[in-house]
Each structure stands twice: as C-alpha cells, then as structure tokens.
Scaffold this active site. Structure first.
Site: not given
Length: 725
Positions: A331, A405, A429
């Site tokens: 990420k 996210s 997330s």
C-alpha cells in the site's frame, strides 16, 4: 500427493497420534558448548560420548521432518553478553559447593570457543551437522526450559502447532524440563529415545520412563526407526535434501499464487522468472479492466533481475527461505527507500531514505516486490472512491466498490496479480475491502507488527494489515513480520499471560463465539443478514457454542472513532498549517472530512473524556474475551453491512462510508485482532446490456482479544476450510 490428516507411531504408553499440519520438531540445545571438546559441558566435568553419539540420530530425524514439511524449531541455551538475564544461582550454586572440584568455570568465563554459554560466541551456536535452514525458528533461551522468558509459545501458536516431536540434549536437564513445560501448556509431546542423550547414562532411562509413566503423565516416548517409517509415508513426492540440481525439464507455472503452492513448485524446479513472465501478462491485461490498482509498478525487467538474484543466492532448492519468489504489493502509505510515498496525496509525497521494517523482513525472506497500490487519500475512507489516482473496482463486478482505504492492495490479491499485500487498517481499511474482493484481510493486534515507516492516519490506532488469498498465507506472513520494535512507541511485547493449547479430545475442536445483537444486525442488507445467519449456523456445526454477549462496548467504541474526538488525530501528525496550505490539493471528500473535524473545535476535556470511555469499553471487551468459562474465544460479525455500487457512493460519499464501518471501527479502539474471511456469494442482476446473473462476495470477520491472534486465526481457518467443502 495429499498428506493424511493424522499419522500414528508406536510409542509408550500407547500409540502417538499427530497431524503433520499441526506438529513441529523441537530440537533442544544441540550446541557446540554442550557437544564439542572443551565446551561448557566437558569443562563441567561431563563425558561427551553419549551426547556426541546423539548427533547422527538427531540428524536422521531432522532430515525426515524436513522432508515431511513439518515445522522445525531449534533452541540454544545462553545469555546476553552482559549476563543481565542470568540468575545469580546459576552462576554461584554449583561453584559454591564445599566439595566442588569440577565446576571451576561458570557462565561467561572464557573457553576455547569464546565465553561460555554467551550468545554470539562460537560455542553458543548449533553444531554444523544440524545447522538450521532458512525458515526454521531458532529460540534463544536463558534457562533450562525453552518456554521461560522466550517467544517459543508465541511462535508455536503462530504456526498452529499442538503436537511436538522432541529430541536433543541433555535428556535429564533441558530436554526433560522443556517437555514438562510444554505439557503444562497443553502440547501433546513425544520424545524420541535414540535422539536424546545426557552426560550421565544412568539418568536417561529413568528420565524417559518418568515422562510416559502412569499412562502418559507428561507425554510419550517413541523409537526413531518406526517414526522415520511413518514420516516417509508422506514424503515420496518431495525433492531429496541437498538436491541442488532442478529437474532437466523445469515445470511450467500452474497459475497458483498461494505461498505453499509456489514453494512446492520452486522445490520441484520452477523458476521464479517463469512465474513472473505469466504474472506480468496478467497485470498488463488487468490494467485494461481496472487501471486504478497501481500507483507505482516495478518494470518487468527489474523484477526479473531480482528473480535471477534470488536464484543465485539460493541455489539449493531444499533450503529456500519461506517467501522465496513470492510476489507481493505494498500500500502506498508504507515507505520503500528510494520510491515516493504518496498516500494518494501528491502534496504530501516524499521519498524516504529508509524502508518500513516489515517490508525489509519480507525481502530478507525471499519475497519479490511488484509495486505500490492505490488507496483512499491519506488512508481516510472505507469505499475506495477517494483517490486522485482513480477508483479501483471490486474484482467481482466493476459497478461495485472495491472498498478502502486499502483498495489497490485487496484488488491486487483478489485479481491474482500478487500472492499477498501489505496494507494498513485503522478502522477497517484492511478488512472491508478484503470482504468486497473475496480475499482474507488480517489485522493483527495493534503493535505486534511495527508501524515504523507507515504514514500515520491515526497514529495511536494504526495497524499493519496483511491481505492474502487464504488464512494459511496470512498466518505465514504475520509470523515472519511480527516482532517487538524498540523504536516504535506503540510496539507490543509478548502477552504476559498465555492461554493453554487444547491438543486432544473434544476441547481441541470446540470453541465459544458471540455475535452482535439483532438490533445491531438490522443495518445489514437482506442478503448480508441471510448469509451471516448461515455463517453462524456453520460455526455451530464446526463445534462452536454461541454465547450471548453484551454488544454495547463494541457499539460505543465504534462511535468514538468518528463521532468523538479521536478523528482529530488524523490531523495531529500533520503540521499545524498543513490543511490551510494544502486543502486545494485534497480530494473533495477528504477536504470535507478534515474541515468538519476542524469545525468541531474539540477541547482537551472532551478528548480526555473519550480516552476514559475508551479505557472503560476496552476493559468491558476484555471481560467478554476473558480466559474463563464465561468468556468467548471470538466474536463474529459481518465484515460490512452491505456492498455499495460506485454510483451510490459518489451520490452520498459520507453517509455510505459511515455505514460500512459499523462492524470495523471499534477494532483498534478496543485493541482487538481481526481477520475477514470469505463466507459465500450472492446473486445480483447483470449490468446494462448483460442479462446474465452475477455474484458478489460476502465476508465475516473473526474478532479476538488482544494478542489472541493465533487462536483467532485457527478458528477462522477451520471456517474457511468448511467453506471449501
């Protein structure tokens, strides 16, 4: 060939039955200081004949267990160089005896192989014949027993171990002490007679007899040859140890990116480069379907070069590190030295000089970095629709959101572009997007994996998340990455009180679980509620006992996340004037979120009240997960209440996002661990121009108490396995 569920070997007092998947070999203290001339053992006046003779049978056992793919643990007794972990009694007692004529040197004194029983000295290390291979666990212990003041219990649980085959030296001391410690903790142990020895031959038989006395008071004792024969029955399709040359015709890549499948293929001769050629074709093709997955993608040439470097570094296919040739994504809120960390917010982008420790560990274990993935800007959101780099879509249906996210991370795994991804999870997330893409999202207990090198969202609540295709892979990556980081103020040490292991009987398969109240579940869509009820019934068929729980601590803690002052922490890691200077660079929804936080004018008094409430709800949650007859092992919830379309989210971005966090916001507030697991699919109408019925995934999340990650993962694995039937 498929391994049998259980094996059996003749033993005293009766046959020892064990599952290879849950069994480890524990090799005790086969160190130079105990086995070689002029080491600590001989200096103490001991005869080395028997312990040296044990090296050969221990090696036979070690080789057989490696061939059978059992987990391998080695222990080494020794102390820190300053001896701060050495009790005075260990230094003084024997030496102080009035009749002492042999204990003239003590721990820390200088010997031929360096300071005696001191870590880092030549004598402290394991003899060359039994040297640990990559991926095998080495436990440095300060005492005779291997569980005292070590991470052994944590590491065994992390690998879901319930049974131990034990060997090593000395029978009367460290071997017997460790076996008895393991018995106290619930492990089913079997000592191997020929593979253990001591300094006094007359002690060996009585020591072993005491272990199996009274119908197995402490455990079992088996002979080496019957065990080798039993293990051989599951090793016929493995590569011989020491076979450095792969087959003349290397196998082709079968497309399976799970860690165990890749490792098996590599042992049989598959080249990581062959796998990567196929993988990059997939990535290029998937970009046409969804161009918003990646923020940075490594070039094919650079990744192939890393694969060649790996093959040169690890030429022996029987001695590969656990993640050899395993592709992964990261990420883009996690630092990689030399690459921009954007957090999907260009004005905040920076090029870090140092990588996240978690990333570095993965490289050391042989994993291959593929690229950095898209995310909701500043890791703020659960929809996946808040990035200037585009909106990733669910791998099941492009009209539905990917979740966030950690949107790109979950899509990269769900689309088969990588084996796993390292993401983050502050308020769901990692779990919510995993649920929307049919993959596993594991949020360990906050602080078990360091968050150093992660751009903060809410610093005190941030957590590394692991996204994988199955529970076993999540467990593997977590086990490698979890370690205490002295430089991370939020890093946790091992649990002060460990729960025992249930290795046999009905207790080994039974567990207690709770679920949200019917009123809380009313927020779920009709399909989600039906599938959640099915999951609860399935858990009961697996041996789960549904226990009523008080849902209010979870509900109230979830409200603290965004309805209280905790959301202010999203601004606390930024400079005071950052929002004023950069609001025009922000995604419109993120700008609205941050400005609403500022407009609250939260006070210190309000913040302290919320901290006090957090402490209260955390204590109440601890009581729900209590290590007692009244506590539950896990709480099971829908990962999200529903699955929105992209159109629905864009029409009302704040309200739709809020709904998605109903069963995830409280996780880090209450210091829980959590893993989202696929739990079926349901039909949705086909898109415009496509009348075929399509399906979306449903997911449940298993929540466990703080630092009960291993137990939670095992219950989730059993549920996952039941879904495959």
């Amino acid at each position: 060939m498929a391994s049998p569920t259980t094996l059996s070997v003749d033993a005293k007092p009766y046959p020892y039955v064990f599952s290879p998947a849950h069994t480890a070999l524990l090799v005790i203290d086969m160190q130079r200081d105990f086995l070689l001339p002029n080491g600590f053992g001989e200096i103490q006046g001991s005869s080395l004949g028997a312990v040296q003779a044990s090296i050969s049978p221990v090696k036979k056992l070690l080789d057989a267990c490696r061939q059978a793919r059992l987990a391998i643990f080695h222990t080494r007794e020794g102390h820190k160089p300053d001896l701060s972990d050495c009790p005075s009694s260990k230094l003084i007692r024997q030496n102080a005896s009035p009749d002492n004529k042999q204990h003239l040197n003590v721990v820390g004194d200088i010997g031929d192989m360096g300071r005696l029983l001191v870590r880092g000295e030549a004598g402290h290390d394991i003899v060359d014949e039994l040297r640990p291979l990559p991926g095998e666990v080495v436990i440095d212990k300060p005492g005779r027993g291997a569980f005292w003041n070590t991470t052994l219990m944590d590491k065994l649980k992390a690998k879901a171990i319930t049974h131990l085959l034990m060997c090593g030296v000395t029978t009367e001391c460290c071997f017997a002490t460790t076996l008895r410690e393991a018995n106290d903790r619930g492990f089913e142990c079997c000592g191997i007679e020929e593979a253990t020895a001591g300094y006094n031959d007359s002690f060996k038989c009585p020591t072993l007899d005491m272990i199996h006395w009274s119908e197995g008071l402490f455990g079992f004792i088996a002979s080496l040859q019957p065990l080798l024969k039993t293990l051989a029955s599951i090793t016929s399709d493995t590569v011989a140890l020491g076979a450095r040359t792969p087959p003349q015709t290397p196998p082709t890549f079968d497309g399976d990116l799970t860690i165990s499948a890749l490792q098996n293929s590599y042992r049989k001769g598959l080249s990581p480069a062959t796998m990567l050629e196929v993988l990059f074709d997939r990535i290029v093709k998937y970009k046409q379907t969804d161009p918003a997955v990646w923020i940075h993608l490594e070039t094919k040439a650079s990744v192939l070069e890393k694969a060649r470097e790996l093959e040169a570094r690890w030429p022996d296919r029987t001695k590969l590190p656990p993640l050899f040739g395993v592709p992964f994504s990261v990420k883009d809120s996690i630092n990689i030295a030399g690459l921009p960390t954007t957090t999907a917010c260009p004005p905040l982008a920076h090029v870090p000089p140092k990588s996240s420790p978690a990333y570095e560990i993965l490289l050391q274990e042989g994993a291959i970095f593929i690229g950095k993935t898209n995310l909701d800007q500043l890791s703020t959101g659960l929809t996946g629709c808040r990035s200037p780099f585009g909106i990733p879509r669910s791998v099941f249906n492009p009209h539905y959101i990917s979740g966030g996210s950690s949107s790109g991370s979950c899509v990269s795994v769900g689309a088969g572009l990588v084996s796993f991804s390292i993401a983050t999870d502050t308020a769901g997330s990692g779990r919510v997007p995993s649920g929307f893409n049919g993959v596993v999202g594991f949020k360990p207990t906050r602080g078990l994996i360091t968050c150093q090198g992660v751009t903060p969202a809410c610093l005190s609540l941030d957590c590394i998340a692991i996204i994988t295709g199955n529970i076993t892979d999540a467990r593997t990556v977590w086990d490698l990455c979890a370690s205490h980081d002295e430089d991370d103020p939020y890093s946790k040490i091992a649990a002060p009180m460990q729960r025992h292991v249930n290795s046999t009987g009905p207790q080994a398969v039974s567990f207690k679980f709770g679920i949200p109240s019917p009123q809380s579940l009313a927020i779920c869509s009709r399909e989600y509620r039906r599938l959640f009820d099915d999951a609860a019934k399935r858990l009961q068929l697996l041996g789960g006992h549904l226990i009523p729980i008080d849902w209010s601590p979870f509900e109230q803690a979830g409200k603290l996340m965004y309805e209280g002052t905790f959301v202010s922490e999203r601004l606390a890691s930024l400079p005071d004037d950052w929002l004023v200077k950069n609001r025009h660079h922000l995604h419109p929804v993120i700008k609205d979120v941050f400005e609403s936080v500022v407009a609250r004018h939260s006070t210190a008094v309000e913040a302290y009240r919320d901290l006090q409430a957090k402490a209260l709800y955390t204590r109440q949650a601890e009581q729900i997960f209590a290590y007692s007859s009244l506590g539950v092992d896990v709480v099971v919830v829908p990962t999200a209440p529903t699955h929105w379309t992209v159109e629905e989210v864009l029409a009302d971005p704040i309200a739709t996002n809020s709904v998605l966090g109903e069963f995830s916001h409280f996780g880090n507030v209450l210091d829980l661990c959590a893993v989202a697991v696929p739990a079926g699919t349901y039909p949705v109408p086909g898109s415009s121009g496509n009348t075929r019925e399509q399906h979306l995934p449903f997911s449940v999340t298993f929540l466990g108490g703080s630092r009960s990650d291993a137990e939670t993962l095992e219950i989730a694995r059993r549920f996952e396995k039941s879904m495959d039937k």
